[in-house]
Motif scaffolding. Structure first.
Motif, PDB file in Angstrom:
ATOM      1  N   ARG A  17       0.836  -1.198   0.000  1.00 22.62           N
ATOM      2  CA  ARG A  17       0.000   0.000   0.000  1.00 22.62           C
ATOM      3  C   ARG A  17       0.879   1.259   0.000  1.00 22.62           C
ATOM      4  O   ARG A  17       1.917   1.300   0.639  1.00 22.62           O
ATOM      5  N   TYR A  18       0.379   2.311  -0.728  1.00 28.82           N
ATOM      6  CA  TYR A  18       1.154   3.537  -0.889  1.00 28.82           C
ATOM      7  C   TYR A  18       0.265   4.780  -0.793  1.00 28.82           C
ATOM      8  O   TYR A  18      -0.903   4.750  -1.170  1.00 28.82           O
ATOM      9  N   THR A  19       0.888   5.882  -0.316  1.00 28.78           N
ATOM     10  CA  THR A  19       0.283   7.205  -0.306  1.00 28.78           C
ATOM     11  C   THR A  19       1.329   8.167  -0.871  1.00 28.78           C
ATOM     12  O   THR A  19       2.477   8.152  -0.424  1.00 28.78           O
ATOM     13  N   ALA A  20       0.937   8.976  -1.855  1.00 31.07           N
ATOM     14  CA  ALA A  20       1.912   9.899  -2.456  1.00 31.07           C
ATOM     15  C   ALA A  20       1.232  10.912  -3.354  1.00 31.07           C
ATOM     16  O   ALA A  20       0.069  10.765  -3.725  1.00 31.07           O
ATOM     17  N   THR A  21       1.996  11.946  -3.693  1.00 34.17           N
ATOM     18  CA  THR A  21       1.619  12.918  -4.722  1.00 34.17           C
ATOM     19  C   THR A  21       2.738  12.926  -5.748  1.00 34.17           C
ATOM     20  O   THR A  21       3.896  13.173  -5.407  1.00 34.17           O
ATOM     21  N   ILE A  22       2.387  12.650  -7.000  1.00 31.70           N
ATOM     22  CA  ILE A  22       3.375  12.634  -8.084  1.00 31.70           C
ATOM     23  C   ILE A  22       3.145  13.867  -8.938  1.00 31.70           C
ATOM     24  O   ILE A  22       2.017  14.142  -9.355  1.00 31.70           O
ATOM     25  N   THR A  23       4.219  14.600  -9.188  1.00 31.44           N
ATOM     26  CA  THR A  23       4.103  15.790 -10.031  1.00 31.44           C
ATOM     27  C   THR A  23       5.036  15.648 -11.233  1.00 31.44           C
ATOM     28  O   THR A  23       4.612  15.243 -12.296  1.00 31.44           O
ATOM     29  N   GLU A  24       6.316  15.962 -11.057  1.00 30.68           N
ATOM     30  CA  GLU A  24       7.254  15.959 -12.179  1.00 30.68           C
ATOM     31  C   GLU A  24       8.174  14.743 -12.190  1.00 30.68           C
ATOM     32  O   GLU A  24       9.030  14.627 -13.063  1.00 30.68           O
ATOM     33  N   GLU A  25       8.024  13.832 -11.238  1.00 31.69           N
ATOM     34  CA  GLU A  25       8.904  12.676 -11.158  1.00 31.69           C
ATOM     35  C   GLU A  25       8.672  11.737 -12.340  1.00 31.69           C
ATOM     36  O   GLU A  25       7.543  11.531 -12.763  1.00 31.69           O
ATOM     37  N   ASN A  26       9.765  11.166 -12.856  1.00 30.80           N
ATOM     38  CA  ASN A  26       9.613  10.172 -13.919  1.00 30.80           C
ATOM     39  C   ASN A  26       9.309   8.814 -13.282  1.00 30.80           C
ATOM     40  O   ASN A  26       9.408   8.639 -12.062  1.00 30.80           O
ATOM     41  N   ILE A  27       8.957   7.838 -14.109  1.00 32.81           N
ATOM     42  CA  ILE A  27       8.538   6.534 -13.589  1.00 32.81           C
ATOM     43  C   ILE A  27       9.663   5.848 -12.822  1.00 32.81           C
ATOM     44  O   ILE A  27       9.420   5.180 -11.816  1.00 32.81           O
ATOM     45  N   ASN A  28      10.902   6.019 -13.256  1.00 32.96           N
ATOM     46  CA  ASN A  28      12.037   5.430 -12.549  1.00 32.96           C
ATOM     47  C   ASN A  28      12.142   6.005 -11.132  1.00 32.96           C
ATOM     48  O   ASN A  28      12.339   5.270 -10.159  1.00 32.96           O
ATOM     49  N   GLU A  29      12.010   7.323 -11.002  1.00 33.22           N
ATOM     50  CA  GLU A  29      12.073   7.972  -9.691  1.00 33.22           C
ATOM     51  C   GLU A  29      10.927   7.514  -8.791  1.00 33.22           C
ATOM     52  O   GLU A  29      11.117   7.271  -7.598  1.00 33.22           O
ATOM     53  N   VAL A  30       9.736   7.377  -9.365  1.00 32.18           N
ATOM     54  CA  VAL A  30       8.576   6.936  -8.580  1.00 32.18           C
ATOM     55  C   VAL A  30       8.778   5.518  -8.069  1.00 32.18           C
ATOM     56  O   VAL A  30       8.565   5.230  -6.892  1.00 32.18           O
ATOM     57  N   LEU A  31       9.205   4.620  -8.942  1.00 26.69           N
ATOM     58  CA  LEU A  31       9.413   3.230  -8.522  1.00 26.69           C
ATOM     59  C   LEU A  31      10.540   3.115  -7.498  1.00 26.69           C
ATOM     60  O   LEU A  31      10.446   2.330  -6.549  1.00 26.69           O
ATOM     61  N   ASN A  32      11.600   3.923  -7.656  1.00 27.39           N
ATOM     62  CA  ASN A  32      12.673   3.924  -6.657  1.00 27.39           C
ATOM     63  C   ASN A  32      12.164   4.374  -5.296  1.00 27.39           C
ATOM     64  O   ASN A  32      12.523   3.802  -4.270  1.00 27.39           O
ATOM     65  N   ALA A  33      11.306   5.397  -5.277  1.00 27.77           N
ATOM     66  CA  ALA A  33      10.737   5.876  -4.013  1.00 27.77           C
ATOM     67  C   ALA A  33       9.816   4.826  -3.395  1.00 27.77           C
ATOM     68  O   ALA A  33       9.828   4.613  -2.181  1.00 27.77           O
ATOM     69  N   MET A  34       9.033   4.154  -4.235  1.00 24.62           N
ATOM     70  CA  MET A  34       8.134   3.108  -3.733  1.00 24.62           C
ATOM     71  C   MET A  34       8.926   1.942  -3.143  1.00 24.62           C
ATOM     72  O   MET A  34       8.500   1.329  -2.166  1.00 24.62           O
ATOM     73  N   GLN A  35      10.098   1.642  -3.722  1.00 17.30           N
ATOM     74  CA  GLN A  35      10.960   0.575  -3.209  1.00 17.30           C
ATOM     75  C   GLN A  35      11.438   0.869  -1.787  1.00 17.30           C
ATOM     76  O   GLN A  35      11.676  -0.056  -1.014  1.00 17.30           O
ATOM     77  N   LEU A  36      11.597   2.143  -1.446  1.00 21.48           N
ATOM     78  CA  LEU A  36      12.046   2.508  -0.100  1.00 21.48           C
ATOM     79  C   LEU A  36      10.982   2.188   0.949  1.00 21.48           C
ATOM     80  O   LEU A  36      11.305   1.952   2.110  1.00 21.48           O
ATOM     81  N   ILE A  37       9.713   2.207   0.544  1.00 19.77           N
ATOM     82  CA  ILE A  37       8.616   1.937   1.473  1.00 19.77           C
ATOM     83  C   ILE A  37       8.417   0.431   1.637  1.00 19.77           C
ATOM     84  O   ILE A  37       8.295  -0.071   2.752  1.00 19.77           O
ATOM     85  N   LYS A  38       8.367  -0.292   0.539  1.00 26.27           N
ATOM     86  CA  LYS A  38       8.213  -1.753   0.532  1.00 26.27           C
ATOM     87  C   LYS A  38       9.177  -2.308  -0.507  1.00 26.27           C
ATOM     88  O   LYS A  38       9.188  -1.847  -1.649  1.00 26.27           O
TER      89      LYS A  38
END
Length: 197
Positions: free
Chosen positions: A162-183
């Motif tokens: 499960r995730y909570t976030a706001t995505i604005t200018e991040e590319n998909i690689n940056e988003v997936l890297n951030a999601m990896q830090l949570i789970k």
């Protein structure tokens, strides 16, 4: 549009801010619902191959009917949303379900992220993808549309993350890297195809 009616057919998602014109109602047709308005602001989400069609009313009033039952009219008030869910599409095994359509009425999803409030259903019109406590399985179609990619999820365990976030200018690689830090999970990107494992 003609002299008596303003009518469109929608596949996908659109935000409408309709000018009032008592003599020419505005009608939106989707695969599952029809919406009739005189003047209002609202969002409609009706993607092909997705079981849920949603309408969110920001201001004004709209009249909604399910295409299979056009005689039944539902009036929405500001800050309300309605979802029409095709239960046949939810059944992975293809089993027969008693009713083919499920209707739910609720309120707008206001989300607080980083001390800011967003309306989840319409944040996309300000170039923000906002989600709160959603599973990876729920997020995949949103990420696919947002980034114009195809995502293959290989692990059933990761579907429940499960995730909570706001995505604005991040590319998909940056988003997936951030999601990896949570789970923890792994992913690989090849052009527009992403595999998560």
């Amino acid at each position: 549009f003609n002299e008596k009616v303003r009518e469109i057919t929608l596949q996908g998602e659109a935000y409408f801010d309709v000018a009032k014109d008592k003599n020419r109602p505005f009608i939106i047709q989707t695969a599952k619902i029809s919406i009739r308005v005189l003047g209002t602001a609202f969002n409609v989400k009706a993607y092909p191959n997705e079981p849920k069609t949603e309408t969110t009313l920001i201001r004004g009033a709209i009249e909604l009917s399910v295409n299979e039952r056009p005689e039944e009219k539902i009036l929405l008030k500001p800050s309300e949303k309605i979802a029409v869910i095709d239960s046949k599409m939810l059944s992975a095994e293809g089993e027969k379900l008693p009713s083919s359509l499920i209707l739910t009425i609720g309120s707008l999803s206001k989300i607080h992220v980083d001390n800011k409030e967003y309306i989840q259903e319409t944040s996309w019109i300000t170039d923000k993808l906002v989600f709160k406590d959603e599973t990876m399985e729920e997020l995949i179609p949103k990420l696919e549309r947002w980034y114009n990619v195809s995502i293959n999820l290989e692990s059933p365990k990761i579907k429940r993350y499960r995730y909570t976030a706001t995505i604005t200018e991040e590319n998909i690689n940056e988003v997936l890297n951030a999601m990896q830090l949570i789970k923890p999970f792994n992913f690989k990107i090849e052009r527009n195809d992403i595999t998560i494992y």
